[in-house]
Design an enzyme around this catalytic site. Sequence first.
Site, PDB file in Angstrom:
ATOM      1  N   CYS A  31       3.409 -22.079  44.256  1.00 17.03           N
ATOM      2  CA  CYS A  31       1.953 -22.312  44.314  1.00 17.03           C
ATOM      3  C   CYS A  31       1.260 -21.209  45.101  1.00 17.03           C
ATOM      4  CB  CYS A  31       1.694 -23.686  44.929  1.00 17.03           C
ATOM      5  SG  CYS A  31      -0.029 -23.995  45.358  1.00 17.03           S
ATOM      6  N   CYS A  34      -1.131 -22.393  47.886  1.00 15.96           N
ATOM      7  CA  CYS A  34      -0.363 -22.948  49.013  1.00 15.96           C
ATOM      8  C   CYS A  34       0.001 -21.854  50.010  1.00 15.96           C
ATOM      9  CB  CYS A  34       0.917 -23.600  48.507  1.00 15.96           C
ATOM     10  SG  CYS A  34       0.659 -25.038  47.437  1.00 15.96           S
TER      11      CYS A  34
END
Length: 302
Positions: A31, A34
Amino acid sequence: MIDVTIANFEAEVIEASMHTPVLVDFWAPWCGPCKVIGPLLEKLEAAYAGRFKLVKIDSDQEQQLAGAFGIRSIPTCVLLKNGQPVDGFMGALPEGQIRAFLDKHVPSEGEIEAEAEEADAQDALAQGDVHGALEKLQQAVTADPANDDARFDLVKLLLELGQDDDAKVAFAPVIAKASGVRRLDALQRWMQARDAQMEVADPQARVEALQGRIAANRRDFEARFALAQLLWAHGQHTAAMDELLEILMRDKAWNEDLARKTYIAILEIIDPPKPKVAEGQVPPEDPTVATYRRRLSSVVLS
């Protein structure tokens, strides 16, 4: 920052949130956002210096936990307090928005300082260091003026030391909300009782005169209440409650429930701080307080 799995979730998240807010960052190695928010959250955890705890959960590796929280996209952050989720947000928010989110839920530096000072004050009282306790409580109220528990303890101790004028100064910032907060209402009633007796030149003669009126007419509630006020003002708490019970046994609603309200106020004043106990246990109740609570219930419910 701590990596959490199903194995340590209970200890690192649920149990930890009973004492400190826990921010759970659901993420995954693939991600991109993230990787942006992760370092920012770690920076904020350091900046907030223990005011919240950050943990990370790999939603790919810990699908059971992700499912339990209903995670549908990442990054998603969930804040827990007292074992329960209370708020959260999705996406890589900028630092200012994350700070605003945290500030809604985590204790301020002043609140943490006040809690520590108040705990130190209770320790000082247990050791008989009254003046040390007074100093700690004054520091607690200065650090967090909104801490009603610390203010209650401060005003109560000042009154016990006979420093009524200082007590009134310390009480002044919360006087407007006293009627809606039981412990503050109790302090106000106690100060009123003390003020009412300030001009009594001979308390013993006054007691005898009031007892004479009561002996002549057991329903002289004005005399009984005046006697209760006088006894309470001079630290005879249980004797004061005994007189108030005599009123309640004869007229529960006398003078707009004044006897019951005053009785409850005395219980609030004499109820000592509860000792810390293990999670799930109920702290023991002071025997005198327990007895007089039962006596009140038996009279009011009869």
